[in-house]
Design a protein around this motif. Structure first.
Motif, PDB file in Angstrom:
ATOM      1  N   SER A 167       0.734  -1.201  -0.099  1.00 51.90           N
ATOM      2  CA  SER A 167      -0.093   0.013   0.055  1.00 51.90           C
ATOM      3  C   SER A 167       1.014   1.070  -0.036  1.00 51.90           C
ATOM      4  O   SER A 167       2.107   1.073   0.024  1.00 51.90           O
ATOM      5  N   LYS A 168       0.215   2.345  -0.110  1.00 52.63           N
ATOM      6  CA  LYS A 168       0.686   3.749  -0.153  1.00 52.63           C
ATOM      7  C   LYS A 168       2.039   3.920   0.889  1.00 52.63           C
ATOM      8  O   LYS A 168       1.774   3.723   2.031  1.00 52.63           O
ATOM      9  N   LEU A 169       3.250   4.208   0.538  1.00 57.90           N
ATOM     10  CA  LEU A 169       4.296   4.455   1.518  1.00 57.90           C
ATOM     11  C   LEU A 169       4.069   5.920   1.946  1.00 57.90           C
ATOM     12  O   LEU A 169       3.949   7.008   1.079  1.00 57.90           O
ATOM     13  N   VAL A 170       4.099   6.174   3.360  1.00 55.80           N
ATOM     14  CA  VAL A 170       4.062   7.476   3.902  1.00 55.80           C
ATOM     15  C   VAL A 170       5.137   7.991   4.536  1.00 55.80           C
ATOM     16  O   VAL A 170       5.382   9.132   5.092  1.00 55.80           O
ATOM     17  N   GLY A 171       5.943   7.091   4.925  1.00 57.26           N
ATOM     18  CA  GLY A 171       7.288   7.327   5.457  1.00 57.26           C
ATOM     19  C   GLY A 171       8.156   6.073   5.656  1.00 57.26           C
ATOM     20  O   GLY A 171       7.976   4.986   5.377  1.00 57.26           O
ATOM     21  N   ARG A 172       9.236   6.428   6.767  1.00 49.88           N
ATOM     22  CA  ARG A 172      10.042   5.260   7.079  1.00 49.88           C
ATOM     23  C   ARG A 172      10.326   5.422   8.487  1.00 49.88           C
ATOM     24  O   ARG A 172      10.623   6.651   8.773  1.00 49.88           O
ATOM     25  N   ALA A 173      10.488   4.341   9.412  1.00 48.68           N
ATOM     26  CA  ALA A 173      11.079   4.470  10.619  1.00 48.68           C
ATOM     27  C   ALA A 173      12.338   4.254  10.664  1.00 48.68           C
ATOM     28  O   ALA A 173      12.648   2.765  10.188  1.00 48.68           O
ATOM     29  N   GLN A 174      13.185   4.667  11.184  1.00 53.08           N
ATOM     30  CA  GLN A 174      14.775   4.603  11.032  1.00 53.08           C
ATOM     31  C   GLN A 174      15.467   4.567  12.441  1.00 53.08           C
ATOM     32  O   GLN A 174      15.100   5.868  13.108  1.00 53.08           O
ATOM     33  N   GLY A 175      15.967   3.811  12.778  1.00 51.29           N
ATOM     34  CA  GLY A 175      16.892   3.905  14.101  1.00 51.29           C
ATOM     35  C   GLY A 175      17.108   2.669  14.773  1.00 51.29           C
ATOM     36  O   GLY A 175      17.374   1.542  14.162  1.00 51.29           O
ATOM     37  N   LEU A 176      17.245   2.709  16.300  1.00 50.97           N
ATOM     38  CA  LEU A 176      17.865   1.401  16.740  1.00 50.97           C
ATOM     39  C   LEU A 176      16.841   0.982  17.615  1.00 50.97           C
ATOM     40  O   LEU A 176      15.705   1.746  18.289  1.00 50.97           O
ATOM     41  N   TYR A 177      16.711  -0.507  18.047  1.00 52.84           N
ATOM     42  CA  TYR A 177      16.024  -0.995  19.180  1.00 52.84           C
ATOM     43  C   TYR A 177      16.780  -2.202  19.656  1.00 52.84           C
ATOM     44  O   TYR A 177      17.546  -2.843  19.044  1.00 52.84           O
ATOM     45  N   GLY A 178      16.514  -2.545  20.961  1.00 57.17           N
ATOM     46  CA  GLY A 178      17.334  -3.550  21.656  1.00 57.17           C
ATOM     47  C   GLY A 178      16.417  -4.238  22.528  1.00 57.17           C
ATOM     48  O   GLY A 178      15.711  -3.553  23.200  1.00 57.17           O
ATOM     49  N   GLY A 179      17.066  -5.347  23.009  1.00 58.56           N
ATOM     50  CA  GLY A 179      16.347  -6.305  24.259  1.00 58.56           C
ATOM     51  C   GLY A 179      16.749  -5.712  25.520  1.00 58.56           C
ATOM     52  O   GLY A 179      18.225  -5.412  25.625  1.00 58.56           O
ATOM     53  N   ALA A 180      16.068  -4.971  26.190  1.00 61.34           N
ATOM     54  CA  ALA A 180      16.450  -4.546  27.453  1.00 61.34           C
ATOM     55  C   ALA A 180      15.889  -5.055  28.820  1.00 61.34           C
ATOM     56  O   ALA A 180      15.863  -4.630  29.616  1.00 61.34           O
ATOM     57  N   SER A 181      15.317  -6.136  28.631  1.00 64.84           N
ATOM     58  CA  SER A 181      14.629  -7.071  29.574  1.00 64.84           C
ATOM     59  C   SER A 181      15.204  -8.172  29.783  1.00 64.84           C
ATOM     60  O   SER A 181      15.283  -9.311  29.093  1.00 64.84           O
ATOM     61  N   GLN A 182      15.686  -8.550  31.237  1.00 64.25           N
ATOM     62  CA  GLN A 182      16.307  -9.970  31.245  1.00 64.25           C
ATOM     63  C   GLN A 182      15.016 -10.985  31.546  1.00 64.25           C
ATOM     64  O   GLN A 182      15.278 -11.894  31.494  1.00 64.25           O
ATOM     65  N   GLU A 183      13.840 -10.522  31.982  1.00 63.15           N
ATOM     66  CA  GLU A 183      12.601 -11.337  32.107  1.00 63.15           C
ATOM     67  C   GLU A 183      11.661 -10.699  31.163  1.00 63.15           C
ATOM     68  O   GLU A 183      11.248  -9.431  31.110  1.00 63.15           O
ATOM     69  N   GLY A 184      11.218 -11.597  30.293  1.00 60.91           N
ATOM     70  CA  GLY A 184      10.119 -11.109  29.435  1.00 60.91           C
ATOM     71  C   GLY A 184      10.674 -10.422  28.032  1.00 60.91           C
ATOM     72  O   GLY A 184      11.839 -10.636  27.908  1.00 60.91           O
ATOM     73  N   VAL A 185       9.966  -9.935  27.293  1.00 61.83           N
ATOM     74  CA  VAL A 185      10.393  -9.513  25.893  1.00 61.83           C
ATOM     75  C   VAL A 185       9.903  -7.957  26.064  1.00 61.83           C
ATOM     76  O   VAL A 185       8.930  -7.430  25.697  1.00 61.83           O
ATOM     77  N   ASN A 186      10.966  -6.857  26.215  1.00 66.48           N
ATOM     78  CA  ASN A 186      10.619  -5.659  26.364  1.00 66.48           C
ATOM     79  C   ASN A 186      11.948  -4.947  25.462  1.00 66.48           C
ATOM     80  O   ASN A 186      13.187  -5.303  25.803  1.00 66.48           O
ATOM     81  N   LEU A 187      11.406  -4.121  24.786  1.00 66.42           N
ATOM     82  CA  LEU A 187      12.609  -3.615  23.718  1.00 66.42           C
ATOM     83  C   LEU A 187      12.627  -2.019  24.342  1.00 66.42           C
ATOM     84  O   LEU A 187      11.557  -1.429  24.561  1.00 66.42           O
TER      85      LEU A 187
END
Length: 187
Positions: free
Chosen positions: A92-112
């Protein structure tokens, strides 16, 4: 006195019509309204995080020593350049881009922890950005992230983004996330 009041009211109505008629229109995926000395913009788009396949939009750039390369857990850091579209369909129509970083920040569970710049390429928002930085508990179906700034049309923005997972593939880790973003910004 009554003629003065009628003349003044007519002038106010006419000038507000001129201002509204000449102001640029928001694209269909966003709405901007004025409130006093501020604007409120609500945007709706879809974020496509493609980890595997022909054209990945995410790549692993760091991982803890001794970690299993197949696991993207605590300490893993990824770089993203994800398309933003008007519907869950990647074509579908491109309206933008998300650019940057994300990382695993939790020793328990899945939190970025995510630090992404959402750069827009459509309508009056073309060339403008929003910066979203915060904790993303991706296993929750709905989560809220802070908007901490912006540029261009969104200069001085503050607000929040509500992210809702639309589709997640447990095998490929590819995801489509719907974003509803509310920002307040000066004129």
């Amino acid at each position: 006195m009554i003629k003065l009041i009628i003349t003044f009211c007519t002038f106010v109505l006419f000038t507000s019509y001129i201002v509204n008629a000449s102001s640029p229109k928001s694209p269909k995926w966003a709405v901007t309204k004025r409130y006093g000395h501020e604007r409120k913009t609500v945007l709706q788009f879809y974020f496509h995080d493609i980890v595997t396949g022909e054209s990945p939009t995410v790549t692993l750039i760091a991982q803890p020593i001794g970690a299993n390369p197949a696991e993207l857990g605590f300490g893993s850091l990824l770089m993203a350049d994800d398309p933003l579209t008007i519907s869950p369909d990647r074509k579908s129509k491109l309206v933008g881009r998300a650019q940057g970083l994300y990382g695993g920040a939790s020793q328990e569970g899945v939190n970025l922890v995510m630090g992404l710049t959402y750069g827009f390429v459509d309508g009056i928002y073309n060339g403008s950005t929003l910066i979203i930085f915060g904790r993303n508990s991706i296993m929750n179906p709905v989560r809220e992230l802070p908007v901490i700034g912006g540029t261009g049309f969104f200069r001085g923005a503050r607000g929040y983004a509500v992210a809702q997972t639309y589709d997640f593939n447990l095998t490929s880790y590819n995801a489509v996330v719907g974003y509803n973003v509310t920002v307040f910004h000066p004129y």
